[in-house]
Write a protein that holds these residues in place. Structure first.
Motif, mmCIF file in Angstrom:
data_model
loop_
_atom_site.group_PDB
_atom_site.id
_atom_site.type_symbol
_atom_site.label_atom_id
_atom_site.label_comp_id
_atom_site.label_asym_id
_atom_site.label_seq_id
_atom_site.Cartn_x
_atom_site.Cartn_y
_atom_site.Cartn_z
ATOM 1 N N SER A 195 27.093 -48.356 12.241
ATOM 2 C CA SER A 195 27.299 -49.479 11.317
ATOM 3 C C SER A 195 27.709 -48.924 9.954
ATOM 4 O O SER A 195 27.676 -47.719 9.728
ATOM 5 C CB SER A 195 26.019 -50.308 11.186
ATOM 6 O OG SER A 195 25.034 -49.571 10.497
ATOM 7 N N ARG A 196 28.067 -49.827 9.054
ATOM 8 C CA ARG A 196 28.472 -49.406 7.707
ATOM 9 C C ARG A 196 27.373 -48.610 6.998
ATOM 10 O O ARG A 196 27.649 -47.785 6.150
ATOM 11 C CB ARG A 196 28.830 -50.617 6.864
ATOM 12 C CG ARG A 196 30.169 -51.205 7.197
ATOM 13 C CD ARG A 196 30.487 -52.275 6.159
ATOM 14 N NE ARG A 196 31.771 -52.870 6.388
ATOM 15 C CZ ARG A 196 31.942 -54.137 6.730
ATOM 16 N NH1 ARG A 196 30.910 -54.927 6.899
ATOM 17 N NH2 ARG A 196 33.147 -54.617 6.899
ATOM 18 N N GLN A 197 26.103 -48.856 7.330
ATOM 19 C CA GLN A 197 24.989 -48.158 6.692
ATOM 20 C C GLN A 197 24.985 -46.671 7.050
ATOM 21 O O GLN A 197 24.341 -45.876 6.379
ATOM 22 C CB GLN A 197 23.647 -48.787 7.089
ATOM 23 C CG GLN A 197 23.376 -50.132 6.434
ATOM 24 C CD GLN A 197 24.240 -51.258 6.997
ATOM 25 O OE1 GLN A 197 24.607 -51.258 8.162
ATOM 26 N NE2 GLN A 197 24.590 -52.214 6.152
ATOM 27 N N ASP A 198 25.710 -46.296 8.095
ATOM 28 C CA ASP A 198 25.787 -44.884 8.490
ATOM 29 C C ASP A 198 26.825 -44.113 7.677
ATOM 30 O O ASP A 198 26.949 -42.904 7.808
ATOM 31 C CB ASP A 198 26.120 -44.759 9.985
ATOM 32 C CG ASP A 198 25.039 -45.355 10.853
ATOM 33 O OD1 ASP A 198 23.857 -45.081 10.581
ATOM 34 O OD2 ASP A 198 25.365 -46.099 11.799
ATOM 35 N N ARG A 199 27.575 -44.821 6.837
ATOM 36 C CA ARG A 199 28.601 -44.204 5.991
ATOM 37 C C ARG A 199 27.906 -43.409 4.886
ATOM 38 O O ARG A 199 27.397 -43.969 3.932
ATOM 39 C CB ARG A 199 29.469 -45.302 5.378
ATOM 40 C CG ARG A 199 30.589 -44.812 4.500
ATOM 41 C CD ARG A 199 31.289 -45.955 3.789
ATOM 42 N NE ARG A 199 31.954 -46.831 4.736
ATOM 43 C CZ ARG A 199 32.368 -48.052 4.455
ATOM 44 N NH1 ARG A 199 32.164 -48.563 3.266
ATOM 45 N NH2 ARG A 199 32.975 -48.777 5.359
ATOM 46 N N GLN A 200 27.868 -42.091 5.069
ATOM 47 C CA GLN A 200 27.198 -41.234 4.089
ATOM 48 C C GLN A 200 27.527 -39.771 4.354
ATOM 49 O O GLN A 200 28.262 -39.448 5.266
ATOM 50 C CB GLN A 200 25.687 -41.456 4.133
ATOM 51 C CG GLN A 200 25.041 -41.131 5.460
ATOM 52 C CD GLN A 200 23.555 -41.455 5.458
ATOM 53 O OE1 GLN A 200 22.907 -41.422 4.423
ATOM 54 N NE2 GLN A 200 23.019 -41.781 6.612
ATOM 55 N N LEU A 201 26.939 -38.912 3.545
ATOM 56 C CA LEU A 201 27.119 -37.467 3.673
ATOM 57 C C LEU A 201 26.024 -36.913 4.574
ATOM 58 O O LEU A 201 24.842 -37.196 4.380
ATOM 59 C CB LEU A 201 27.041 -36.802 2.285
ATOM 60 C CG LEU A 201 27.322 -35.315 2.223
ATOM 61 C CD1 LEU A 201 28.772 -35.014 2.597
ATOM 62 C CD2 LEU A 201 27.016 -34.783 0.838
ATOM 63 N N TYR A 202 26.444 -36.148 5.580
ATOM 64 C CA TYR A 202 25.505 -35.507 6.498
ATOM 65 C C TYR A 202 25.631 -33.991 6.341
ATOM 66 O O TYR A 202 26.685 -33.490 5.967
ATOM 67 C CB TYR A 202 25.802 -35.892 7.958
ATOM 68 C CG TYR A 202 25.500 -37.339 8.256
ATOM 69 C CD1 TYR A 202 24.273 -37.718 8.773
ATOM 70 C CD2 TYR A 202 26.446 -38.329 8.018
ATOM 71 C CE1 TYR A 202 23.984 -39.039 9.046
ATOM 72 C CE2 TYR A 202 26.173 -39.657 8.290
ATOM 73 C CZ TYR A 202 24.941 -40.011 8.808
ATOM 74 O OH TYR A 202 24.656 -41.320 9.067
ATOM 75 N N GLU A 203 24.552 -33.292 6.641
ATOM 76 C CA GLU A 203 24.564 -31.828 6.602
ATOM 77 C C GLU A 203 24.220 -31.280 7.971
ATOM 78 O O GLU A 203 23.346 -31.806 8.664
ATOM 79 C CB GLU A 203 23.564 -31.295 5.581
ATOM 80 C CG GLU A 203 23.981 -31.512 4.161
ATOM 81 C CD GLU A 203 23.048 -30.842 3.170
ATOM 82 O OE1 GLU A 203 23.484 -30.643 2.033
ATOM 83 O OE2 GLU A 203 21.893 -30.526 3.521
ATOM 84 N N TYR A 204 24.924 -30.219 8.318
ATOM 85 C CA TYR A 204 24.677 -29.482 9.559
ATOM 86 C C TYR A 204 24.258 -28.091 9.109
ATOM 87 O O TYR A 204 25.027 -27.387 8.461
ATOM 88 C CB TYR A 204 25.960 -29.452 10.383
ATOM 89 C CG TYR A 204 25.884 -28.687 11.668
ATOM 90 C CD1 TYR A 204 25.249 -29.218 12.784
ATOM 91 C CD2 TYR A 204 26.474 -27.428 11.784
ATOM 92 C CE1 TYR A 204 25.198 -28.516 13.976
ATOM 93 C CE2 TYR A 204 26.424 -26.722 12.972
ATOM 94 C CZ TYR A 204 25.783 -27.275 14.069
ATOM 95 O OH TYR A 204 25.734 -26.584 15.242
ATOM 96 N N ILE A 205 23.017 -27.714 9.404
ATOM 97 C CA ILE A 205 22.468 -26.457 8.888
ATOM 98 C C ILE A 205 22.131 -25.528 10.047
ATOM 99 O O ILE A 205 21.464 -25.938 11.002
ATOM 100 C CB ILE A 205 21.208 -26.709 8.037
ATOM 101 C CG1 ILE A 205 21.530 -27.650 6.880
ATOM 102 C CG2 ILE A 205 20.627 -25.397 7.528
ATOM 103 C CD1 ILE A 205 20.310 -28.170 6.145
ATOM 104 N N VAL A 206 22.602 -24.290 9.952
ATOM 105 C CA VAL A 206 22.272 -23.264 10.941
ATOM 106 C C VAL A 206 21.530 -22.150 10.215
ATOM 107 O O VAL A 206 22.055 -21.559 9.273
ATOM 108 C CB VAL A 206 23.542 -22.700 11.621
ATOM 109 C CG1 VAL A 206 23.187 -21.562 12.566
ATOM 110 C CG2 VAL A 206 24.287 -23.804 12.361
#
Length: 161
Positions: free
Chosen positions: A41-52
């Motif tokens: 949904s539109r609420q998922d529109r954001q910055l995500y981080e993938y950390i290793v």
């Protein structure tokens, strides 16, 4: 001191085991290490981080997710028309009822009228000789995930089209 930076962890993977903190909302695919957000949904529109993390080193990728509502229910409205000196002048407005980041353009399916119909934007000022009573211009509304096309057919110079 200031408030610490808070992040919501969706999934943690360690030593071939993982914990999905958003079970029912996300699905982890071990085959390619992808994380699927279910029922986006539109609420998922954001910055995500993938950390290793490996030992004392940490690699961080930032991914900006954009979510768009598809373009739908396109319509053309006649804003004005005049008939003078054997010509018809019509102003048309093309609008989509729904959709995010919609861009509009006008064109023609007929090469002989393409110059009359070619414009960017939702408005088209169309002027043509009355003996050319049948002109078809197509409005296209599009965004990064969809597009919709509707035609305007000029059968005579009036609001009754």
């Amino acid at each position: 001191t200031e408030d610490p930076l808070r992040k919501l962890v969706l999934l943690k993977y360690s030593d071939s085991n993982y914990t999905n903190y958003m079970e029912g909302r996300t699905r982890f695919h071990e085959s390619d290490f992808s994380l699927e957000i279910l029922n986006t949904s539109r609420q998922d529109r954001q910055l995500y981080e993938y950390i290793v993390s490996k030992g004392p080193e940490e690699k961080v990728w930032q991914i900006q997710l954009e979510v768009y509502e598809p373009v739908s229910d396109l319509s053309i409205r006649i804003l004005s028309w005049t008939q003078a000196n054997g010509s018809c002048t019509v102003t048309l407005n093309c609008t989509a009822e729904r959709g995010d980041n919609v861009s509009y353009s006008w064109g023609s399916r007929d090469a002989s009228t393409s110059g009359l119909c070619t414009r960017n934007g939702s408005l088209l000022h169309l002027s043509y000789p009355l003996q050319n009573a049948s002109i078809t211009c197509a409005c296209t509304a599009s965004n990064p995930i969809s597009s919709w096309v509707v035609d305007f057919n000029s059968s005579e110079c009036s609001y009754e089209q």
